[in-house]
Design a protein around this motif. Structure first.
Motif, PDB file in Angstrom:
ATOM      1  N   GLN A  45      -5.954   3.948  12.514  1.00 55.88           N
ATOM      2  CA  GLN A  45      -6.752   4.284  11.333  1.00 55.88           C
ATOM      3  C   GLN A  45      -6.555   3.251  10.233  1.00 55.88           C
ATOM      4  O   GLN A  45      -7.509   2.869   9.545  1.00 55.88           O
ATOM      5  CB  GLN A  45      -6.410   5.692  10.820  1.00 55.88           C
ATOM      6  CG  GLN A  45      -7.317   6.158   9.701  1.00 55.88           C
ATOM      7  CD  GLN A  45      -8.767   6.269  10.155  1.00 55.88           C
ATOM      8  OE1 GLN A  45      -9.066   6.962  11.113  1.00 55.88           O
ATOM      9  NE2 GLN A  45      -9.674   5.585   9.467  1.00 55.88           N
ATOM     10  N   LEU A  46      -5.319   2.782  10.071  1.00 54.01           N
ATOM     11  CA  LEU A  46      -5.037   1.746   9.078  1.00 54.01           C
ATOM     12  C   LEU A  46      -5.889   0.495   9.351  1.00 54.01           C
ATOM     13  O   LEU A  46      -6.503  -0.062   8.430  1.00 54.01           O
ATOM     14  CB  LEU A  46      -3.554   1.384   9.097  1.00 54.01           C
ATOM     15  CG  LEU A  46      -3.145   0.248   8.169  1.00 54.01           C
ATOM     16  CD1 LEU A  46      -2.960   0.755   6.748  1.00 54.01           C
ATOM     17  CD2 LEU A  46      -1.872  -0.415   8.665  1.00 54.01           C
ATOM     18  N   ILE A  47      -5.952   0.082  10.600  1.00 50.26           N
ATOM     19  CA  ILE A  47      -6.714  -1.119  10.952  1.00 50.26           C
ATOM     20  C   ILE A  47      -8.215  -0.854  10.808  1.00 50.26           C
ATOM     21  O   ILE A  47      -8.964  -1.731  10.347  1.00 50.26           O
ATOM     22  CB  ILE A  47      -6.340  -1.622  12.353  1.00 50.26           C
ATOM     23  CG1 ILE A  47      -4.838  -1.974  12.414  1.00 50.26           C
ATOM     24  CG2 ILE A  47      -7.194  -2.817  12.751  1.00 50.26           C
ATOM     25  CD1 ILE A  47      -4.378  -2.974  11.347  1.00 50.26           C
ATOM     26  N   GLN A  48      -8.668   0.322  11.157  1.00 46.52           N
ATOM     27  CA  GLN A  48     -10.083   0.658  10.947  1.00 46.52           C
ATOM     28  C   GLN A  48     -10.428   0.628   9.455  1.00 46.52           C
ATOM     29  O   GLN A  48     -11.485   0.119   9.067  1.00 46.52           O
ATOM     30  CB  GLN A  48     -10.404   2.021  11.569  1.00 46.52           C
ATOM     31  CG  GLN A  48     -10.390   1.986  13.081  1.00 46.52           C
ATOM     32  CD  GLN A  48     -10.530   3.364  13.713  1.00 46.52           C
ATOM     33  OE1 GLN A  48     -10.126   4.384  13.140  1.00 46.52           O
ATOM     34  NE2 GLN A  48     -11.086   3.393  14.918  1.00 46.52           N
ATOM     35  N   ASP A  49      -9.537   1.145   8.627  1.00 43.31           N
ATOM     36  CA  ASP A  49      -9.760   1.125   7.180  1.00 43.31           C
ATOM     37  C   ASP A  49      -9.729  -0.310   6.646  1.00 43.31           C
ATOM     38  O   ASP A  49     -10.496  -0.661   5.735  1.00 43.31           O
ATOM     39  CB  ASP A  49      -8.716   1.975   6.462  1.00 43.31           C
ATOM     40  CG  ASP A  49      -8.858   3.461   6.767  1.00 43.31           C
ATOM     41  OD1 ASP A  49      -9.912   3.880   7.300  1.00 43.31           O
ATOM     42  OD2 ASP A  49      -7.896   4.207   6.483  1.00 43.31           O
ATOM     43  N   TYR A  50      -8.843  -1.130   7.197  1.00 42.12           N
ATOM     44  CA  TYR A  50      -8.800  -2.551   6.830  1.00 42.12           C
ATOM     45  C   TYR A  50     -10.155  -3.207   7.114  1.00 42.12           C
ATOM     46  O   TYR A  50     -10.695  -3.937   6.272  1.00 42.12           O
ATOM     47  CB  TYR A  50      -7.664  -3.238   7.600  1.00 42.12           C
ATOM     48  CG  TYR A  50      -7.901  -4.690   7.901  1.00 42.12           C
ATOM     49  CD1 TYR A  50      -7.662  -5.670   6.941  1.00 42.12           C
ATOM     50  CD2 TYR A  50      -8.382  -5.083   9.140  1.00 42.12           C
ATOM     51  CE1 TYR A  50      -7.909  -7.002   7.218  1.00 42.12           C
ATOM     52  CE2 TYR A  50      -8.624  -6.407   9.421  1.00 42.12           C
ATOM     53  CZ  TYR A  50      -8.387  -7.363   8.457  1.00 42.12           C
ATOM     54  OH  TYR A  50      -8.638  -8.676   8.724  1.00 42.12           O
ATOM     55  N   TYR A  51     -10.738  -2.957   8.294  1.00 36.49           N
ATOM     56  CA  TYR A  51     -12.041  -3.540   8.630  1.00 36.49           C
ATOM     57  C   TYR A  51     -13.148  -3.025   7.710  1.00 36.49           C
ATOM     58  O   TYR A  51     -14.076  -3.762   7.373  1.00 36.49           O
ATOM     59  CB  TYR A  51     -12.399  -3.297  10.097  1.00 36.49           C
ATOM     60  CG  TYR A  51     -11.833  -4.374  10.994  1.00 36.49           C
ATOM     61  CD1 TYR A  51     -12.393  -5.653  11.012  1.00 36.49           C
ATOM     62  CD2 TYR A  51     -10.749  -4.120  11.812  1.00 36.49           C
ATOM     63  CE1 TYR A  51     -11.874  -6.648  11.816  1.00 36.49           C
ATOM     64  CE2 TYR A  51     -10.217  -5.106  12.610  1.00 36.49           C
ATOM     65  CZ  TYR A  51     -10.784  -6.371  12.613  1.00 36.49           C
ATOM     66  OH  TYR A  51     -10.255  -7.368  13.407  1.00 36.49           O
ATOM     67  N   ALA A  52     -13.052  -1.775   7.280  1.00 36.59           N
ATOM     68  CA  ALA A  52     -14.045  -1.242   6.343  1.00 36.59           C
ATOM     69  C   ALA A  52     -13.967  -1.990   5.010  1.00 36.59           C
ATOM     70  O   ALA A  52     -14.999  -2.351   4.429  1.00 36.59           O
ATOM     71  CB  ALA A  52     -13.833   0.260   6.142  1.00 36.59           C
TER      72      ALA A  52
END
Length: 177
Positions: free
Chosen positions: A42-49
């Motif tokens: 989730q952290l990496i998905q949020d980073y991409y957002a």
């Protein structure tokens, strides 16, 4: 396209091997991710957002102060970036080249997250473009990215693009004082 799929398969196998070899945690029964692994993805998905929004201030919140970010290649942006400020300076330059990333795949094991994404730029000046698959291997500690390693499918294409878009100043101005 076939060569990209072969390269992608090789990347995934390499990353899978590296994650298993370096993992400090025991294998997970039935390959069910732990809540920490889900949080890391989730952290990496949020980073991409945040990256998609070109929000450099938000991006910095994902990085540990002592982060190391490795960019392969033989071009002006290649090399290791040390510390959150250097990594943000790198992303500032990527934004100048209209560089985008479209995430495709995420996988976590222990403190590591691997993603595969399409990286591309729409700089339209008739020169070499970049549009290929990238893999990033992130190491997460205490909810922050402490290390990132980029892998790509066509280093020559990337080098040609980055040299064209990010030219160096002539000597002696390019040398540090």
């Amino acid at each position: 396209m076939k060569k990209y799929l072969i390269a992608l398969f090789a990347f995934v196998l390499t990353i899978a091997f590296m994650m298993n070899w370096k993992s400090e945690q025991p294998a997970i029964a039935n390959n069910i991710p732990t809540s920490q692994e889900q949080a890391n993805v989730q952290l990496i998905q949020d980073y991409y957002a945040a990256y998609a929004e070109s929000d450099l201030k938000a991006l910095k919140t994902f990085f540990a102060p002592n982060i190391t970010w490795r960019i392969p290649g033989h071009h002006p942006l290649a090399g290791e970036k040390h510390g959150a400020d250097e990594v943000i300076a790198f992303f500032t330059q990527l934004a100048k080249g209209n560089f985008k990333a479209d995430p495709i795949f995420f996988q976590a094991q222990g403190n590591y997250v691997v993603d595969i994404h399409r990286g591309w730029s729409n700089v339209e000046d008739g020169g070499t473009q970049v549009d290929q698959l990238f893999t990033l291997m992130f190491k997460i500690e205490n909810g922050k990215i402490v290390e990132a390693q980029n892998f790509l499918t066509d280093q020559h294409q990337a080098d040609a693009f980055f040299w064209r878009v990010y030219s160096l100043k002539p000597l002696p101005d390019r040398l540090a004082q």
